[in-house]
Scaffold this active site. Structure first.
Site, short mmCIF file in Angstrom:
data_model
loop_
_atom_site.label_atom_id
_atom_site.label_comp_id
_atom_site.label_asym_id
_atom_site.label_seq_id
_atom_site.Cartn_x
_atom_site.Cartn_y
_atom_site.Cartn_z
N CYS A 149 -6.34 2.07 5.76
CA CYS A 149 -6.94 0.83 6.23
C CYS A 149 -6.33 0.43 7.59
CB CYS A 149 -6.70 -0.28 5.22
SG CYS A 149 -4.96 -0.81 5.11
N GLU A 167 0.84 3.89 1.79
CA GLU A 167 1.26 4.34 3.12
C GLU A 167 2.40 3.49 3.66
OE1 GLU A 167 -3.33 4.78 2.97
OE2 GLU A 167 -1.79 3.45 2.14
N HIS A 211 0.85 -1.19 0.00
CA HIS A 211 0.00 0.00 0.00
C HIS A 211 0.89 1.24 0.00
CE1 HIS A 211 -3.93 -1.80 1.85
NE2 HIS A 211 -3.38 -2.62 0.97
N CYS A 224 -2.49 -0.09 7.50
CA CYS A 224 -1.70 1.13 7.36
C CYS A 224 -1.76 1.99 8.62
CB CYS A 224 -2.16 1.91 6.13
SG CYS A 224 -1.77 1.03 4.60
#
Length: 152
Positions: free
Chosen positions: A76, A48, A46, A79
């Site tokens: 999410c 992040e 991801h 993260c």
């Protein structure tokens, strides 16, 4: 947030879900990334997470206490968990993620009193622009599916 939007757009060009993240310390961008799950086939790729990893490498420390993370989409669970573990000083995000957000939408992890670190949050920054990048990307995918089914 403008840099994070640029990263999201780069992700869209690479057919990744267009989420961008930037880590800033002392007013300077020290890391930036976009989603790379399709490219790497790694579920944790991801934006992040990749930005946090790059920031930690840049600072040679897992402690990102003086860093602000900017993300185009509400992060999410994974993260937010990583941001809490890294002791990020603030999270700034663009639009909500009603299906996976762990800041406001589904969970409120950033200020959960059971955790040993809290994470101040500012949401809704450039919300319409962030949302438009995602909406445009998914509209394009739906259009591709319709066109390909017409020729099947």
């Amino acid at each position: 947030m403008g840099f994070a939007l640029g990263e999201a757009r780069r992700g869209a060009e690479e057919e990744e879900i267009p989420v961008g993240a930037v880590v800033v310390r002392d007013g300077q961008v020290i890391a930036q990334a976009h989603n790379r799950r399709e490219e790497t086939q790694i579920p944790t790729a991801h934006a992040e997470i990749l930005a946090l990893e790059a920031a930690a490498a840049h600072l040679k420390s897992w402690r990102l206490e003086e860093c602000v993370l900017y993300a185009t989409l509400e992060p999410c669970l994974m993260c937010v968990g990583a941001m809490l573990q890294a002791r990020v000083s603030r999270l700034v995000f663009g639009c909500l993620d009603p299906k996976g957000g762990a800041v406001e939408s589904l969970y409120q992890l950033c200020d959960d009193p059971r955790l040993n670190h809290s994470l101040p949050v500012t949401g809704g920054v450039l919300e319409q622009e962030c949302s438009a990048v995602l909406s445009g990307f998914f509209a394009g995918l739906r259009g591709k599916k319709r066109r390909s089914s017409e020729f099947a």
